[in-house]
Design a protein around this motif. Structure first.
Motif, short mmCIF file in Angstrom:
data_model
loop_
_atom_site.label_atom_id
_atom_site.label_comp_id
_atom_site.label_asym_id
_atom_site.label_seq_id
_atom_site.Cartn_x
_atom_site.Cartn_y
_atom_site.Cartn_z
N GLU A 7 -2.54 -3.02 7.71
CA GLU A 7 -2.91 -1.62 7.51
C GLU A 7 -3.96 -1.16 8.49
O GLU A 7 -4.01 0.02 8.88
N LYS B 189 -6.23 6.38 -2.45
CA LYS B 189 -5.89 5.00 -2.09
C LYS B 189 -6.77 4.45 -0.98
O LYS B 189 -7.12 3.27 -0.98
N GLU B 190 -7.13 5.30 -0.02
CA GLU B 190 -7.91 4.82 1.11
C GLU B 190 -9.24 4.24 0.65
O GLU B 190 -9.67 3.17 1.11
N PHE C 281 0.82 -1.21 0.00
CA PHE C 281 0.00 0.00 0.00
C PHE C 281 0.85 1.26 0.00
O PHE C 281 0.63 2.19 -0.77
N HIS C 282 1.84 1.31 0.89
CA HIS C 282 2.56 2.56 1.09
C HIS C 282 3.51 2.86 -0.06
O HIS C 282 3.80 4.03 -0.33
N GLN D 165 -1.67 -7.76 4.01
CA GLN D 165 -1.40 -6.32 3.98
C GLN D 165 -2.57 -5.53 4.56
O GLN D 165 -2.37 -4.56 5.29
N SER E 37 1.58 4.52 -5.34
CA SER E 37 0.98 5.85 -5.44
C SER E 37 -0.24 5.79 -6.35
O SER E 37 -0.43 4.82 -7.10
N ARG F 199 -3.05 0.92 11.73
CA ARG F 199 -2.78 2.36 11.71
C ARG F 199 -3.89 3.17 11.04
O ARG F 199 -3.92 4.38 11.14
N ASN F 200 -4.82 2.50 10.37
CA ASN F 200 -5.84 3.19 9.60
C ASN F 200 -7.21 2.92 10.21
O ASN F 200 -7.79 1.87 10.01
#
Length: 209
Positions: free
Chosen positions: A122, A55-56, A29-30, A118, A33, A125-126
């Protein structure tokens, strides 16, 4: 100006989701882009941002879709009387989801299980993605609990264990299977079914009502 059909809109959204999933599976993910996604799907920024703000939202769409497929599979089984046994049910639903994602590959290897890992990472933190995941897993767990209730009503399963506890355990088996796929390579859902069937064959107090 000609009106764009719903079928065209749905196909374009499908194209974007599939392309984003491939990018995320390939690079994480990170490291991915929105420009990477645009290049993968060969669309303009305006075309993609018409559907997703970034992306979110793409990640949430991928997660929601997969969990919806899992939930629908279990809810379909819950309508049977009695439902298929847990070994058959879990392997059937997982096998169907994996088959639907078999085109998602990186270097010739199935990439969907790794993408699932993944997503789990994620969510730490999200908070928005975590909320999507909690809602989706809650729906799956609810479907499983209803199935367990059907097992108990049919005398197929001991009745002194709360359905919620059994539902969480079966979900843990499915999630663990996906984690092993990501870590150690693909294997058939039939192996999970065989393992569950062996565990179910152990003797003991049935706890029937």
């Amino acid at each position: 100006m000609a009106r764009v059909s719903q079928a065209h809109l749905d196909a374009r959204r499908r194209q974007i989701i599939d392309g984003a999933a491939l990018c995320f599976a390939r690079n994480g993910f990170h490291a991915t882009s929105m420009q990477d996604v645009l290049k993968e799907v060969d669309l303009s920024a305006g075309a993609v941002y018409r559907y997703f703000s970034g992306k979110e939202e793409l990640i949430a769409a991928i997660v929601g879709e997969v969990l919806g497929q899992v939930r629908d599979g279990f809810e379909e089984a819950a309508r049977a009387t009695p439902p298929p046994s847990p070994d058959v049910l879990v392997a059937s639903v997982l096998g169907r989801v994996l088959a639907a994602k078999e085109s998602l590959t990186v270097d010739g290897r199935p990439a969907f299980p790794g993408l699932v890992i993944q997503v789990w990472a994620e969510t730490i933190r999200n908070e928005e993605l975590s909320a999507v995941l909690r809602e989706g897993y809650g729906a799956v767990r609810g479907a499983w609990a209803r199935i367990v209730g059907e097992y108990q009503d049919a005398g197929m399963m001991r009745s002194d264990v709360p359905p919620e506890h059994v539902a969480r355990t079966m979900m843990a088996a499915a999630m663990g299977f996906l984690a092993q796929q990501a870590l150690f390579g693909p294997t058939s859902a039939d192996e999970l079914a065989a393992g569950l069937r062996a565990l179910m064959s152990m003797g003991g107090d049935s706890g029937t009502r």
